[in-house]
Design a protein around this motif. Structure first.
Motif, PDB file in Angstrom:
ATOM      1  N   VAL A  13       2.800   9.626   6.491  1.00 48.67           N
ATOM      2  CA  VAL A  13       3.709   8.606   7.008  1.00 48.67           C
ATOM      3  C   VAL A  13       5.129   9.023   6.647  1.00 48.67           C
ATOM      4  O   VAL A  13       5.502   9.051   5.460  1.00 48.67           O
ATOM      5  N   GLY A  14       5.913   9.356   7.642  1.00 51.90           N
ATOM      6  CA  GLY A  14       7.225   9.938   7.399  1.00 51.90           C
ATOM      7  C   GLY A  14       8.296   8.959   6.974  1.00 51.90           C
ATOM      8  O   GLY A  14       9.292   9.351   6.370  1.00 51.90           O
ATOM      9  N   GLY A  15       8.123   7.677   7.282  1.00 49.93           N
ATOM     10  CA  GLY A  15       9.143   6.689   6.954  1.00 49.93           C
ATOM     11  C   GLY A  15       9.972   6.307   8.164  1.00 49.93           C
ATOM     12  O   GLY A  15       9.913   6.946   9.230  1.00 49.93           O
ATOM     13  N   ALA A  16      10.769   5.256   8.007  1.00 48.80           N
ATOM     14  CA  ALA A  16      11.505   4.678   9.133  1.00 48.80           C
ATOM     15  C   ALA A  16      12.474   5.659   9.779  1.00 48.80           C
ATOM     16  O   ALA A  16      12.734   5.590  10.987  1.00 48.80           O
ATOM     17  N   LYS A  17      13.035   6.581   9.010  1.00 46.51           N
ATOM     18  CA  LYS A  17      14.028   7.505   9.542  1.00 46.51           C
ATOM     19  C   LYS A  17      13.432   8.811  10.064  1.00 46.51           C
ATOM     20  O   LYS A  17      14.164   9.670  10.558  1.00 46.51           O
ATOM     21  N   SER A  18      12.122   8.971   9.953  1.00 49.12           N
ATOM     22  CA  SER A  18      11.492  10.222  10.389  1.00 49.12           C
ATOM     23  C   SER A  18      11.372  10.262  11.907  1.00 49.12           C
ATOM     24  O   SER A  18      11.303   9.235  12.576  1.00 49.12           O
ATOM     25  N   ALA A  19      11.356  11.477  12.438  1.00 45.90           N
ATOM     26  CA  ALA A  19      11.289  11.670  13.887  1.00 45.90           C
ATOM     27  C   ALA A  19      10.478  12.928  14.177  1.00 45.90           C
ATOM     28  O   ALA A  19      10.300  13.782  13.296  1.00 45.90           O
ATOM     29  N   PRO A  20       9.976  13.072  15.407  1.00 39.89           N
ATOM     30  CA  PRO A  20       9.196  14.272  15.738  1.00 39.89           C
ATOM     31  C   PRO A  20       9.993  15.551  15.483  1.00 39.89           C
ATOM     32  O   PRO A  20      11.202  15.600  15.679  1.00 39.89           O
ATOM     33  N   GLY A  21       9.278  16.584  15.057  1.00 37.71           N
ATOM     34  CA  GLY A  21       9.902  17.872  14.777  1.00 37.71           C
ATOM     35  C   GLY A  21       8.849  18.911  14.487  1.00 37.71           C
ATOM     36  O   GLY A  21       7.643  18.646  14.578  1.00 37.71           O
ATOM     37  N   ASP A  22       9.300  20.115  14.107  1.00 41.23           N
ATOM     38  CA  ASP A  22       8.379  21.220  13.874  1.00 41.23           C
ATOM     39  C   ASP A  22       7.401  20.925  12.735  1.00 41.23           C
ATOM     40  O   ASP A  22       6.216  21.266  12.828  1.00 41.23           O
TER      41      ASP A  22
END
Length: 474
Positions: free
Chosen positions: A40-49
């Motif tokens: 779970v990346g968190g609220a500020k996380s976004a798709p990426g490599d």
């Protein structure tokens, strides 16, 4: 190795390097130990490599939210995620346990650990301890907050290797069972209030390095720091035998490390080892002498040879961005201490050089905090302050009130030029900013590299001027 128990369903919090390293390790354990891995990346996380790589490896990746859905046997938090954050709280509610990456690494492979923490000096002491052990033929890896992830080292660890782990307050706050063979605390001064909320929480996190120590383990504390002295007394009450380190006196303790007539002395379990003199070391300043004593005590306790330790101490060079000599230009020494992002680190740095001969560059992004001690020390120690960047107004005004001569500059390049103009042969121009770098740079590393480039330009100008003078004489 650890007990190698079944970990079950695991959620990893964060989307940085640590989260990726933890997820990769867990995914590599196989279904007999891990039934699923969710990141779970968190609220500020976004798709990426990184997210794509973890999905390809078999992790369930959740981005753009602090919600943690489902039920998990274990949550592993990245160090940048505060225990007071929504993401951490949601993971706690959804999981049986929440730990950090160093705790997971220790539980997986608990043998031969040395843990090192403190507000300042951790990286130097960690590097030096690993250097001493390796010099003695005892394989050692410097890991943790210093850079390489601990869990990555566990995955490739040799059976006889020592893990020397630099542990931040963030990492220690999420430990439960961690028990290093040697646990070192260098100092505690106010820092990271935005993460821990209170100074009491910050102290409690640092103290966790000693929480599980037994009578066969060694706590090492620099008791010139009042908080460390208090904690050492509490460790006595627990029946432990802490090694008290001081550069101002001979501690009244069976295990101790100190300076005597300029020489490093370590006494452990009735054995007394005389190590090099401070003027033989590449490291400068009382705080670095304390770091050297801590590293030497840790290495000697786990079996390092005193003669080899002595030679290795002399051969150890300062780390980049930590009171790092850059060049001498027109008789002026230029020193890069870009890692000094808080006022306590600057106080220690200016104390490493002769009083009245330091031109110190301070500034950057202001972290806030009390400036009283900082101003008092600089007023007594420095020749001049050059305040630059976003923080120049608050720092400069406070320093002027304390009696410092203060020059002002908009950016670092201007600050270096101002320092060059005021410095005289025999002086030291010291970049020791007391601030983070984010008003002008991506981090303290970029700031330090820019400072060194500017100094090299001054050195090149001096060289070209000398060449012209010689050509004219001919």
């Amino acid at each position: 190795m650890g007990d190698q128990g079944f970990l079950g369903d695991v959620v990893v919090l964060g989307m940085g390097q640590t989260a990726e390293a933890v997820a990769r390790y867990l995914l590599g354990l196989g279904a007999d130990r891990v039934s699923s891995v969710t990141v779970v990346g968190g609220a500020k996380s976004a798709p990426g490599d990184r997210a794509a790589r973890l999905s390809e490896l078999g992790a369930t990746v959740v981005l753009g939210t602090d919600d943690v859905s489902g039920a998990f046997d274990l949550a592993v938090a990245s160090p940048g995620i505060s225990e007071f954050s929504d993401l951490f709280g949601n993971a706690r509610a959804a999981s049986r346990r929440v730990i950090g990456e160093p705790e997971l690494a220790w539980e997986e492979s608990p043998e031969r650990w040395i843990g090192i923490t403190g507000t300042n000096g951790k990286t130097t002491t960690t590097s030096l301890t690993a250097h001493l052990l390796n010099a003695c033929g005892m394989p050692a890896a410097a890991v943790g907050n210093i850079g390489p992830n601990v869990i990555g080292e566990v995955a490739r660890r040799r059976p006889d290797e020592w893990i020397v782990a630099e542990l931040s307050s963030f990492q220690l706050a999420t430990t439960e069972r961690l028990e290093p063979r040697v646990a070192c605390l260098l100092n505690i001064t106010p820092d990271h209030a935005e993460w821990h909320r209170t100074h009491a929480n910050y102290i409690a996190a640092k103290e966790r390095i000693f929480a599980n120590l037994g009578v066969g383990d060694l706590p090492v504390l620099v008791v010139d720091d009042p908080e460390c002295a208090r904690i050492a007394d509490e460790l006595d009450e627990r029946g432990l035998a802490p090694c008290r380190v001081s550069v101002t006196r001979v501690p009244d303790s069976p295990n101790r490390a100190y300076l005597q007539d300029g020489r490093l002395i370590v006494e452990l379990d009735g054995e007394r080892d005389e190590l090099p003199r401070t003027d033989e070391l590449g490291l400068e300043g009382p705080h670095n002498y304390a770091n050297a004593l801590v590293a030497a005590a840790a290495a000697l306790f786990v079996g390092a040879d005193p003669a080899v330790v002595s030679r290795a101490l002399v051969g150890f060079a300062p780390l980049e961005h930590r009171i790092e000599p850059v060049a001498t230009v027109a008789g002026v020494r230029y020193v890069n201490d870009s890692k000094a992002t808080n006022t306590d680190a600057v106080e220690k740095a200016v104390g490493s050089f002769p009083a009245g001969r330091v031109v110190v560059l301070v500034g950057g992004h202001d972290k806030g905090g009390d400036l009283t001690s900082f101003c008092d020390v600089l007023a007594a120690q420095v020749k001049c302050v050059v305040a630059y960047g976003e923080a120049q107004g608050r720092l400069g005004a406070a320093l002027e009130l304390a009696g410092c001569r203060v020059l002002y500059a908009p950016h670092m390049a201007d600050a270096v030029e101002a320092a060059r103009a005021v410095a005289e042969p025999g002086d030291v121009v010291l970049l020791s900013p007391a601030c983070s770098s984010y008003d002008e740079f991506s981090g303290f590393e970029e700031r330090g590299h820019r400072f060194k480039d500017l100094v090299r330009e001054l050195a090149d100008d001096e060289r070209r001027s000398l060449e012209r003078d010689l050509a004219e004489e001919r």
